[in-house]
Design a protein around this motif. Structure first.
Motif: not given
Length: 296
Positions: A19-47
């Motif tokens: 998580k730390w490495l990905l935040r350094q690379l993308t500038g986004k925390c895990e929740l941001q990556r999930i909310c922007s990287g998945y469409k609304p639905g189970a895939a996004r909400t469960t993650k």
């Protein structure tokens, strides 16, 4: 055992550094990556749910149990804790809000279903009695009920002369499900009843219906229904959505039973378990949507 060890190593050590490495690379925390990287639905909400559950931050974990009225305040606290600038990620707050509506709504749905399950059917309650008589009228519109206590109840699949004894396990919830199906899918419910009265492949319509209520309840309690509700309800799941899920089970079980052609009703538990496993397998699909689709 080796798999459990790997899971422990990942959750205890690797996950944090990844998580730390990905935040350094993308500038986004895990929740941001999930909310922007998945469409609304189970895939996004469960993650998002897993991310919040796994967090060491109390504010993030508490977000999972926030009441609807406090969600806006909760969002502001998450933004502050994760140092997220709204102007740099304008969609994050709304997307996470949508996820939390589903997550917290599921928990509240279980509370509401449990209350109905615990409510005992009472012949002294006019609303309960009215609902029971309504079930008869919906399923048997051309046949008059001779009296409140009668063998006629067996025609729609109750065990004795007084249906109230059959509601002990699932309480009022079992009756509400039966009435909801009959009221909202009247033709389909009558069709299922006709199949249940088949001379060879018949089964007790009402008793099986209450049994399917128990199945829906257990799936809800275990959390197995989350993917379905996260895919079909873009907001907070309500009681009507649970009743709709029941309608799907009632209709699909009838099709399953007829296609399997059991030799005897005595094999019901065996085929009930096969159907249960079939539903559970469907729920493992992230794109699952157990919606009743009526064949024309």
């Amino acid at each position: 055992m080796f798999a459990c060890l790997l899971q422990y190593v990942y959750t205890s050590f690797l996950r944090y550094w990844l998580k730390w490495l990905l935040r350094q690379l993308t500038g986004k925390c895990e929740l941001q990556r999930i909310c922007s990287g998945y469409k609304p639905g189970a895939a996004r909400t469960t993650k998002a749910e897993y991310s919040l559950q796994s967090s060491k931050n109390k504010i993030l974990r508490n977000a999972l149990t926030t009441v609807r009225a406090d969600l806006s305040k909760c969002m502001d606290q998450v933004l502050q804790e994760k140092n997220i600038q709204p102007q740099k990620d304008p969609l994050f707050k709304d997307n996470l809000h949508d996820c939390l509506l589903q997550i917290t709504g599921y928990s509240q749905l279980y509370v509401g279903v449990e209350e109905l399950r615990k409510e005992v059917f009472s012949s002294d309650n006019p609303d309960h009695e009215s609902m029971l008589l309504k079930l008869w009228d919906l399923l048997m519109p051309s046949v008059k009920l001779e009296s409140r206590i009668t063998k006629q109840w067996g025609d729609i699949g109750f065990q004795g002369d007084d249906p109230k004894t059959d509601f002990r396990g699932m309480g009022l919830l079992g009756l509400i499900n039966l009435v909801f199906f009959s009221e909202n899918y009247t033709e389909e419910a009558r069709q299922v009843l006709s199949h249940a009265n088949h001379p060879k492949l018949g089964y007790s319509y009402a008793i099986v219906g209450i049994n399917l209520t128990e199945m829906a309840y257990s799936l809800l309690k275990s959390g197995a229904l989350k993917p379905h509700f996260y895919n079909t309800v873009f907001g907070s799941p309500e009681l009507q959505h649970f009743h709709q899920l029941y309608c799907y089970l009632a209709y699909e079980f009838d099709k399953f039973w007829l296609s399997e052609e059991p030799e005897s009703i005595m094999l019901f538990n065996e085929y009930r378990e096969k159907f249960h496993q079939k539903v559970q397998l469907s729920l493992k699909n992230p794109a699952v949507c157990l919606t009743l689709r009526v064949e024309n």
